[in-house]
Design a protein around this motif. Structure first.
Motif, PDB file in Angstrom:
ATOM      1  N   VAL A  33       1.377-111.328   8.485  1.00  0.00           N
ATOM      2  CA  VAL A  33       1.069-110.881   7.124  1.00  0.00           C
ATOM      3  C   VAL A  33       1.591-111.854   6.071  1.00  0.00           C
ATOM      4  O   VAL A  33       2.669-112.437   6.219  1.00  0.00           O
ATOM      5  CB  VAL A  33       1.693-109.481   6.878  1.00  0.00           C
ATOM      6  CG1 VAL A  33       1.547-109.048   5.430  1.00  0.00           C
ATOM      7  CG2 VAL A  33       1.070-108.459   7.810  1.00  0.00           C
TER       8      VAL A  33
ATOM      9  N   LEU B 179       2.476-111.452   2.030  1.00  0.00           N
ATOM     10  CA  LEU B 179       2.706-110.419   1.024  1.00  0.00           C
ATOM     11  C   LEU B 179       2.767-111.044  -0.365  1.00  0.00           C
ATOM     12  O   LEU B 179       3.495-112.012  -0.579  1.00  0.00           O
ATOM     13  CB  LEU B 179       4.029-109.687   1.318  1.00  0.00           C
ATOM     14  CG  LEU B 179       4.549-108.707   0.262  1.00  0.00           C
ATOM     15  CD1 LEU B 179       3.588-107.549   0.046  1.00  0.00           C
ATOM     16  CD2 LEU B 179       5.929-108.190   0.660  1.00  0.00           C
TER      17      LEU B 179
ATOM     18  N   TYR C  79      -3.235-109.352   4.629  1.00  0.00           N
ATOM     19  CA  TYR C  79      -2.692-109.528   3.288  1.00  0.00           C
ATOM     20  C   TYR C  79      -2.219-108.176   2.768  1.00  0.00           C
ATOM     21  O   TYR C  79      -2.936-107.178   2.868  1.00  0.00           O
ATOM     22  CB  TYR C  79      -3.754-110.114   2.351  1.00  0.00           C
ATOM     23  CG  TYR C  79      -4.421-111.340   2.955  1.00  0.00           C
ATOM     24  CD1 TYR C  79      -3.740-112.548   3.022  1.00  0.00           C
ATOM     25  CD2 TYR C  79      -5.692-111.257   3.498  1.00  0.00           C
ATOM     26  CE1 TYR C  79      -4.333-113.659   3.603  1.00  0.00           C
ATOM     27  CE2 TYR C  79      -6.290-112.365   4.083  1.00  0.00           C
ATOM     28  CZ  TYR C  79      -5.609-113.559   4.138  1.00  0.00           C
ATOM     29  OH  TYR C  79      -6.191-114.662   4.725  1.00  0.00           O
ATOM     30  N   GLU C  80      -1.026-108.167   2.232  1.00  0.00           N
ATOM     31  CA  GLU C  80      -0.467-106.964   1.620  1.00  0.00           C
ATOM     32  C   GLU C  80      -0.140-107.290   0.170  1.00  0.00           C
ATOM     33  O   GLU C  80       0.202-108.438  -0.149  1.00  0.00           O
ATOM     34  CB  GLU C  80       0.808-106.517   2.348  1.00  0.00           C
ATOM     35  CG  GLU C  80       0.573-105.980   3.742  1.00  0.00           C
ATOM     36  CD  GLU C  80       0.014-104.558   3.762  1.00  0.00           C
ATOM     37  OE1 GLU C  80       0.060-103.872   2.715  1.00  0.00           O
ATOM     38  OE2 GLU C  80      -0.463-104.140   4.822  1.00  0.00           O
TER      39      GLU C  80
ATOM     40  N   ALA D 154       7.370-103.594  -2.631  1.00  0.00           N
ATOM     41  CA  ALA D 154       7.391-104.692  -1.652  1.00  0.00           C
ATOM     42  C   ALA D 154       8.393-104.394  -0.534  1.00  0.00           C
ATOM     43  O   ALA D 154       8.096-104.600   0.651  1.00  0.00           O
ATOM     44  CB  ALA D 154       7.743-106.004  -2.341  1.00  0.00           C
TER      45      ALA D 154
ATOM     46  N   ILE E  87       6.949-101.886   1.870  1.00  0.00           N
ATOM     47  CA  ILE E  87       5.940-102.510   2.732  1.00  0.00           C
ATOM     48  C   ILE E  87       6.635-103.319   3.831  1.00  0.00           C
ATOM     49  O   ILE E  87       6.259-103.247   5.004  1.00  0.00           O
ATOM     50  CB  ILE E  87       4.983-103.400   1.912  1.00  0.00           C
ATOM     51  CG1 ILE E  87       4.077-102.515   1.048  1.00  0.00           C
ATOM     52  CG2 ILE E  87       4.152-104.312   2.817  1.00  0.00           C
ATOM     53  CD1 ILE E  87       3.252-103.268   0.013  1.00  0.00           C
TER      54      ILE E  87
ATOM     55  N   LEU F 140       5.997-110.610   9.080  1.00  0.00           N
ATOM     56  CA  LEU F 140       5.735-111.050   7.712  1.00  0.00           C
ATOM     57  C   LEU F 140       6.131-112.514   7.624  1.00  0.00           C
ATOM     58  O   LEU F 140       7.282-112.861   7.889  1.00  0.00           O
ATOM     59  CB  LEU F 140       6.535-110.207   6.713  1.00  0.00           C
ATOM     60  CG  LEU F 140       6.439-110.618   5.246  1.00  0.00           C
ATOM     61  CD1 LEU F 140       5.005-110.602   4.751  1.00  0.00           C
ATOM     62  CD2 LEU F 140       7.310-109.709   4.390  1.00  0.00           C
TER      63      LEU F 140
ATOM     64  N   ILE G  78       6.244-114.480   1.445  1.00  0.00           N
ATOM     65  CA  ILE G  78       6.146-113.635   0.256  1.00  0.00           C
ATOM     66  C   ILE G  78       5.892-114.546  -0.933  1.00  0.00           C
ATOM     67  O   ILE G  78       6.608-115.529  -1.125  1.00  0.00           O
ATOM     68  CB  ILE G  78       7.451-112.859  -0.008  1.00  0.00           C
ATOM     69  CG1 ILE G  78       7.729-111.871   1.107  1.00  0.00           C
ATOM     70  CG2 ILE G  78       7.376-112.135  -1.354  1.00  0.00           C
ATOM     71  CD1 ILE G  78       9.028-111.119   0.910  1.00  0.00           C
TER      72      ILE G  78
END
Length: 129
Positions: free
Chosen positions: A5, A7, A33-34, A42, A45, A56, A59
């Protein structure tokens, strides 16, 4: 195995939508994608992803947000997940905030808004390499 991911955190929905379009265009379905509109969202998540054992990778965070500022968020993330790459994308950060993020969050890169799409994508690519 779940995909990794990226973020993005920004309090402006239009910025998040722009980032989504750029990431989707550059990386397609390679990553998930977050998007979060605050530091607290955040962190929620990130906890969910961690609980689901989804990795992840990076960021991309704004600095000036209501509640938790971007440098505070990145420092908190770094304390629990030091391997996540952290990018600050903002037009508002003061030098002390950027220095704090570099020192305490191992900030990978600081980019100014309005950003250059190619520079942002290359920054993410190099962080993921």
């Amino acid at each position: 195995m779940p995909r990794a991911v990226i973020l993005c955190v920004d309090d402006e929905a239009v910025i998040l939508k722009s980032l989504e379009i750029e990431l989707q265009s550059a990386f397609g379905d390679t990553y998930l994608y977050e998007f979060a509109e605050s530091g607290d969202e955040a962190l929620e998540i990130i906890d969910e992803l961690n609980g689901e054992e989804v990795q992840l990778l990076i960021i991309v965070s704004d600095w000036l947000m209501p509640g938790m500022k971007g440098d505070e968020l990145l420092i908190k993330v770094h304390q629990n997940y030091p391997k996540i790459h952290k990018v600050m994308l903002t037009g508002q950060a003061d030098e002390q905030a950027v220095e704090r993020a570099k020192q305490y969050a191992n900030l990978y890169r600081y980019l100014q808004k309005p950003w250059n799409s190619q520079e942002l994508i290359e920054t993410i690519r190099s962080a993921l390499a």
